[in-house]
Design a protein around this motif. Structure first.
Motif, PDB file in Angstrom:
ATOM      1  N   ILE A 215       0.799  -1.307   0.164  1.00  0.00           N
ATOM      2  CA  ILE A 215       0.001  -0.026   0.077  1.00  0.00           C
ATOM      3  C   ILE A 215       0.763   1.292  -0.094  1.00  0.00           C
ATOM      4  CG2 ILE A 215      -1.661   1.544   1.332  1.00  0.00           C
ATOM      5  CD1 ILE A 215      -3.017  -1.278   2.235  1.00  0.00           C
ATOM      6  N   LEU A 216       2.025   1.358   0.724  1.00  0.00           N
ATOM      7  CA  LEU A 216       2.893   2.349   0.905  1.00  0.00           C
ATOM      8  C   LEU A 216       3.492   2.549  -0.640  1.00  0.00           C
ATOM      9  CD1 LEU A 216       4.367   1.937   4.410  1.00  0.00           C
ATOM     10  CD2 LEU A 216       3.106   3.685   3.555  1.00  0.00           C
ATOM     11  N   TRP A 217       3.796   1.505  -1.156  1.00  0.00           N
ATOM     12  CA  TRP A 217       4.573   1.545  -2.460  1.00  0.00           C
ATOM     13  C   TRP A 217       3.664   2.223  -3.459  1.00  0.00           C
ATOM     14  CZ3 TRP A 217       7.633  -3.233  -4.964  1.00  0.00           C
ATOM     15  CH2 TRP A 217       8.409  -2.561  -5.920  1.00  0.00           C
ATOM     16  N   LEU A 218       2.336   1.887  -3.336  1.00  0.00           N
ATOM     17  CA  LEU A 218       1.316   2.287  -4.152  1.00  0.00           C
ATOM     18  C   LEU A 218       1.034   3.784  -3.781  1.00  0.00           C
ATOM     19  CD1 LEU A 218      -1.089   2.422  -6.266  1.00  0.00           C
ATOM     20  CD2 LEU A 218      -2.641   1.268  -4.298  1.00  0.00           C
ATOM     21  N   GLY A 219       1.029   4.017  -2.565  1.00  0.00           N
ATOM     22  CA  GLY A 219       0.904   5.487  -2.402  1.00  0.00           C
ATOM     23  C   GLY A 219       1.816   6.473  -2.709  1.00  0.00           C
ATOM     24  N   TRP A 220       3.232   5.845  -2.790  1.00  0.00           N
ATOM     25  CA  TRP A 220       4.278   6.782  -3.160  1.00  0.00           C
ATOM     26  C   TRP A 220       4.219   7.382  -4.597  1.00  0.00           C
ATOM     27  CZ3 TRP A 220       7.088   5.167   1.214  1.00  0.00           C
ATOM     28  CH2 TRP A 220       8.057   6.168   1.563  1.00  0.00           C
ATOM     29  N   PHE A 221       3.269   6.604  -5.388  1.00  0.00           N
ATOM     30  CA  PHE A 221       2.963   7.130  -6.951  1.00  0.00           C
ATOM     31  C   PHE A 221       2.361   8.607  -6.618  1.00  0.00           C
ATOM     32  CE2 PHE A 221       3.579   3.006  -7.977  1.00  0.00           C
ATOM     33  CZ  PHE A 221       3.455   2.779  -9.307  1.00  0.00           C
ATOM     34  N   GLY A 222       1.554   8.757  -5.388  1.00  0.00           N
ATOM     35  CA  GLY A 222       0.903   9.945  -5.318  1.00  0.00           C
ATOM     36  C   GLY A 222       2.005  10.963  -4.677  1.00  0.00           C
ATOM     37  N   PHE A 223       2.759  10.262  -3.582  1.00  0.00           N
ATOM     38  CA  PHE A 223       3.728  11.128  -2.993  1.00  0.00           C
ATOM     39  C   PHE A 223       4.887  11.780  -3.715  1.00  0.00           C
ATOM     40  CE2 PHE A 223       6.789  11.777   0.396  1.00  0.00           C
ATOM     41  CZ  PHE A 223       6.428  11.756   1.554  1.00  0.00           C
ATOM     42  N   ASN A 224       5.330  11.069  -4.653  1.00  0.00           N
ATOM     43  CA  ASN A 224       6.296  11.587  -5.606  1.00  0.00           C
ATOM     44  C   ASN A 224       5.832  12.095  -7.047  1.00  0.00           C
ATOM     45  OD1 ASN A 224       8.324  10.761  -3.586  1.00  0.00           O
ATOM     46  ND2 ASN A 224       9.386   9.576  -4.973  1.00  0.00           N
ATOM     47  N   GLY A 225       4.707  11.120  -7.537  1.00  0.00           N
ATOM     48  CA  GLY A 225       4.121  11.985  -8.591  1.00  0.00           C
ATOM     49  C   GLY A 225       3.324  13.016  -8.439  1.00  0.00           C
ATOM     50  N   GLY A 226       2.740  13.315  -7.359  1.00  0.00           N
ATOM     51  CA  GLY A 226       2.295  14.554  -7.049  1.00  0.00           C
ATOM     52  C   GLY A 226       3.150  15.818  -6.923  1.00  0.00           C
ATOM     53  N   SER A 227       4.327  15.318  -6.435  1.00  0.00           N
ATOM     54  CA  SER A 227       5.172  16.441  -5.986  1.00  0.00           C
ATOM     55  C   SER A 227       5.790  17.194  -7.465  1.00  0.00           C
ATOM     56  CB  SER A 227       6.527  15.919  -5.400  1.00  0.00           C
ATOM     57  OG  SER A 227       5.984  15.593  -3.928  1.00  0.00           O
ATOM     58  N   VAL A 228       5.535  16.604  -8.633  1.00  0.00           N
ATOM     59  CA  VAL A 228       5.719  17.302  -9.856  1.00  0.00           C
ATOM     60  C   VAL A 228       4.906  18.634  -9.922  1.00  0.00           C
ATOM     61  CG1 VAL A 228       5.526  17.010 -12.266  1.00  0.00           C
ATOM     62  CG2 VAL A 228       6.184  15.195 -10.928  1.00  0.00           C
ATOM     63  N   LEU A 229       3.673  18.547  -9.121  1.00  0.00           N
ATOM     64  CA  LEU A 229       2.684  19.783  -8.911  1.00  0.00           C
ATOM     65  C   LEU A 229       1.949  20.110 -10.250  1.00  0.00           C
ATOM     66  CD1 LEU A 229       4.800  22.109  -6.631  1.00  0.00           C
ATOM     67  CD2 LEU A 229       3.206  20.096  -6.332  1.00  0.00           C
ATOM     68  N   SER A 230       2.097  19.199 -11.121  1.00  0.00           N
ATOM     69  CA  SER A 230       1.084  19.225 -12.384  1.00  0.00           C
ATOM     70  C   SER A 230       1.267  17.811 -13.085  1.00  0.00           C
ATOM     71  CB  SER A 230       1.873  20.217 -13.408  1.00  0.00           C
ATOM     72  OG  SER A 230       2.913  19.447 -14.128  1.00  0.00           O
ATOM     73  N   ALA A 231       0.398  17.735 -14.172  1.00  0.00           N
ATOM     74  CA  ALA A 231       0.162  16.306 -14.719  1.00  0.00           C
ATOM     75  C   ALA A 231       1.269  16.187 -16.113  1.00  0.00           C
ATOM     76  CB  ALA A 231      -1.525  16.276 -15.345  1.00  0.00           C
ATOM     77  N   ASP A 232       2.240  16.945 -16.119  1.00  0.00           N
ATOM     78  CA  ASP A 232       3.097  16.924 -16.879  1.00  0.00           C
ATOM     79  C   ASP A 232       3.526  15.636 -17.208  1.00  0.00           C
ATOM     80  OD1 ASP A 232       6.483  16.799 -17.729  1.00  0.00           O
ATOM     81  OD2 ASP A 232       5.631  18.658 -18.578  1.00  0.00           O
ATOM     82  N   PRO A 233       3.519  15.074 -18.637  1.00  0.00           N
ATOM     83  CA  PRO A 233       3.415  13.643 -18.917  1.00  0.00           C
ATOM     84  C   PRO A 233       5.051  13.258 -18.690  1.00  0.00           C
ATOM     85  CG  PRO A 233       2.818  14.970 -20.980  1.00  0.00           C
ATOM     86  CD  PRO A 233       2.692  15.747 -19.636  1.00  0.00           C
TER      87      PRO A 233
END
Length: 417
Positions: A215-233
């Motif tokens: 679950i933590l590994w899955l959540g890290w998609f948001g933790f790091n992915g969201g830290s881009v602060l946009s949906a830049d592909p």
């Protein structure tokens, strides 16, 4: 413009949900690696951390961490949330990537994580009320002030210190408090033998701990992915790749080293190696190549195994390995920004060392003042009787498992003998 804003904002809200989901992962990991007689206590602390943390962040934390124009050390833009409005409607010019409300909620999910790290390290022997007081002070004041120095545009940001998603600002901030708390609290009864050698106190549900890590590994998609602060592909995709590769390398290398050292394939070391890799890549996930990420994760996995052994050697009792994973790997990941990737160089390395030193002094000093103050006044450790019986009975008056299930499990163990 509206379509871009909507896309970015939706991605940020999805990431917010993933980071929120991580708190269930932390709860599963902690109760899985500890004894069943303390499961309710750990679950209660985790629920308190996220609920109280969000309220504190709304009241003071968000405006302490992002005060706008300030002197670089301490600023505060007022109590509560005050979204910019235009004619009674939300002003969408707040940010091209996301709205004011999304910004608050995403950052608020990070805020509670620092105290969650401490929760695992002090499990099974800390009084509930002092822990709650510590959480209020640390999450409400210490974390946002520390965060403002980098993410709020403070003096460390001006100095060139880099931490993309929180190897230091989240994980080491929690890790410094964890090691201070463990040192002041003392070890659990039975953890160390009279000659000082550590004894094993097995967790009661390793499959639950495994579920927590996934679950933590899955959540890290948001933790790091969201830290881009946009949906830049391009950048978002790279961050998710480096995050996953570091996690995989951390798990594999922790498993290999622990097997070589201890002659058994320890699943808990494998799991903590995955977490170590995730913590290690978090500071520079956006500036690393895939091969850099594998190297950072591999070193983090090795550090976890050696770090757990070091903590035992120092006679510190950390039931879930939080100090090795979050503090030591957090420092490693922060240093790695000056060694690998696009920012590598001596000047960046010096900036990273300086940032680590500043947070070490501020967070450990703050944690010591809070926890020692609690120890000297209300006390922080439960009695020996309460520890032996379990905190669930004494602190909460309930058990996590039905008596019938416990009896069946005990009979199964007896039968296997």
């Amino acid at each position: 413009m509206d379509n871009i804003l909507t896309t970015n904002n939706v991605w940020m809200m999805i990431c917010t949900g993933l980071v929120f989901f991580m708190h269930l992962g932390f709860a599963f990991l902690e109760i899985g690696l500890t004894r069943k007689k303390n499961a309710i206590n750990i679950l209660f602390k985790n629920v308190f951390i996220i609920t109280c943390g969000l309220l504190l962040y709304a009241l003071v934390g968000f405006n302490l961490m992002y005060p706008g124009e300030f002197n670089g050390f301490l600023g505060f833009s007022g109590f509560g949330l005050d979204a910019p409005l235009q004619g009674g409607a939300l002003d969408l010019s707040y940010n091209q990537g996301y709205t004011y409300w999304t910004d608050f909620l995403f950052q608020g999910m990070f805020a509670a994580t620092a105290a969650t790290i401490v929760s695992g390290a002090v499990a099974e022997r800390m009084k509930l009320l002092p822990f709650m007081i510590f959480t209020i002070l640390y999450v409400g004041l210490v974390y946002p002030i520390a965060g403002s120095w980098k993410w709020g545009g403070g003096f460390l940001d001006d100095f060139g210190f880099y931490d993309f998603a929180g190897s230091t600002l989240v994980h080491s901030v929690g890790g410094w408090a964890a090691i201070i708390a463990v040192a002041l609290l003392g070890s659990r009864i039975g953890k160390f033998k009279p000659d000082g050698t550590p004894g094993a106190i097995p967790g009661h549900n390793i499959p639950l701990a495994m579920a927590g890590v996934i679950i933590l590994w899955l959540g890290w998609f948001g933790f790091n992915g969201g830290s881009v602060l946009s949906a830049d592909p391009g950048l978002t995709s790279l961050v998710l790749v480096t995050t996953c590769l570091a996690a995989a390398a951390g798990g594999v290398f922790a498993s290999i080293l622990s097997t070589l050292l201890y002659k058994n394939m320890d699943l808990t070391m494998f799991l903590n190696g995955i977490l170590g890799g995730l913590v290690g890549i978090t500071a520079g996930a956006d500036v690393m190549s895939p091969m850099d990420a594998i190297a950072i994760g591999a070193i983090a996995g090795t550090i976890v195994v050696l770090g757990v052994a070091l903590i035992d050697k120092l006679k510190l009792d950390d039931p879930v390995g939080a100090i090795a994973v979050h503090l030591i790997c957090g420092m490693w990941g922060t240093l790695a920004v000056g060694i690998f990737g696009d920012l590598a160089g001596w000047s960046q390395f010096i900036a990273q060392v300086s940032g680590i030193a500043v947070y070490a002094v501020f967070c450990s000093t703050s944690a010591f003042l809070i926890i020692y103050g609690l120890k000297a006044t209300v006390g922080i450790r439960v009695s020996a009787r309460e520890e032996i019986d379990g905190l669930d009975t004494h602190e909460h008056g309930m058990d996590a498992y039905e008596e019938g299930l416990e009896s069946y499990a005990d009979l199964s163990v007896e039968h296997s003998r």
